[in-house]
Design a protein around this motif. Structure first.
Motif: not given
Length: 300
Positions: A20-24, A57-62, A68-72
């Motif tokens: 979800r790039p919009a969340f970064w 990079v850590v705070m955003g994409p990673l 989110l992957a584990v949440n999904d």
């Protein structure tokens, strides 16, 4: 005996979609705020840029991909009932459940590993963030389904943890961190986060998830968000009036913007919220934030 069937992993664009790039920006902006608080500069010293970019990079994409992957993966029962999630990569088969869990683990390891290049305190914070993300989604803890904890995890992560991470990236000594700004950010995050739980209310209720919206209903959840928003706005006026963290020169702007922000909340967000309204309100909130940045750093 041969076969033409090949097992392929998810495409890059599908991995990005899970993250979800919009969340970064939701975490990178508070991260930058912490950097600003620590340096008193709009643009940090050039010598710090490599570490700070790694931190971003850590705070955003990673971190977002990890949580989110584990949440999904663990939200599939309710996501199947939620029209808003119809285009989820897991629901339409672009990313398998197994692949999502692998992505979550790989992103978590990468986030913690890279964060060591920023600093030990920052890395410990990232480890805590990842663990909280897993506790939010993974049974038996699954804080998402525990009314109150679902809000606390998200609000503290965005309102307090983000600025704290930015501060730690510059100064690992957290004793001088302006904790009242963390409180103000957390209250604002509660005000913006609570309405988002209403979007998934029907799906969460059908799946048996006891979120705060399911527990208290749409109207009460909305009112709690509004109260938190008013408290955040009031605290900002008090801080400006006393010259605590927020420069006293911002008081006239606070006295103008705070009533606007308080009045805009019920206009843009209601018990039957829309994400467009939340985005508009958050954008409006950025105006006094930008003014704070300029006055705090001495530009204005």
């Amino acid at each position: 005996m041969s076969t033409d069937v090949q097992v392929r992993g998810p495409r890059v664009r599908d991995v990005v979609a899970v993250g979800r790039p919009a969340f970064w920006v939701v975490s990178i902006v508070p991260y930058y705020t912490g950097i600003l608080l620590a340096t008193h500069r709009l643009i940090p010293p050039v010598a710090e840029w490599p570490r700070l970019i790694i931190g971003a990079v850590v705070m955003g994409p990673l971190v977002w991909l990890a949580v989110l992957a584990v949440n999904d993966a663990y939200d599939l029962p309710s996501d199947r009932l939620n029209p808003r999630k119809a285009k989820s990569p897991l629901l339409d088969g672009r990313v398998t459940l197994r692949a999502a869990l692998r992505l979550a683990f790989a992103a978590a390891v990468a986030a913690v590993g890279l964060s060591l290049l920023v600093g030990v305190v920052f890395a410990l914070g990232m480890l805590l963030a990842v663990l909280l993300g897993y506790a939010y989604s993974v049974p038996p803890v699954r804080l998402k389904t525990r009314a109150g904890f679902d809000v606390a995890v998200n609000a503290l992560a965005l309102g307090a943890f983000g600025p704290l991470a930015g501060w730690a990236a510059i100064n690992p000594d957290l004793s001088d961190f302006p904790w009242l700004m963390g409180l103000q950010g957390t209250l604002a995050a509660v005000g913006l986060y609570l309405p988002t739980t209403l979007a998934d209310l029907d799906a969460d209720r059908a799946a048996g998830y006891h979120t705060i919206a399911v527990r208290f209903g749409a109207r009460t959840t909305y009112r709690l968000g509004y109260i938190a928003w008013i408290a955040a706005a009031t605290l900002s006026v008090v801080l400006a009036a006393t010259g605590t963290i927020i420069p006293r020169g911002m008081l006239p702007l606070e006295l103008v913007m705070v009533p606007v922000l308080v009045a805009a909340y019920p206009k843009l967000i209601g018990p039957h919220q829309s994400f467009k309204g939340i985005i508009t309100l958050a954008t409006l909130f950025l105006l006094p934030c930008a003014a704070f940045a300029l006055t705090y750093t001495g530009v204005l």
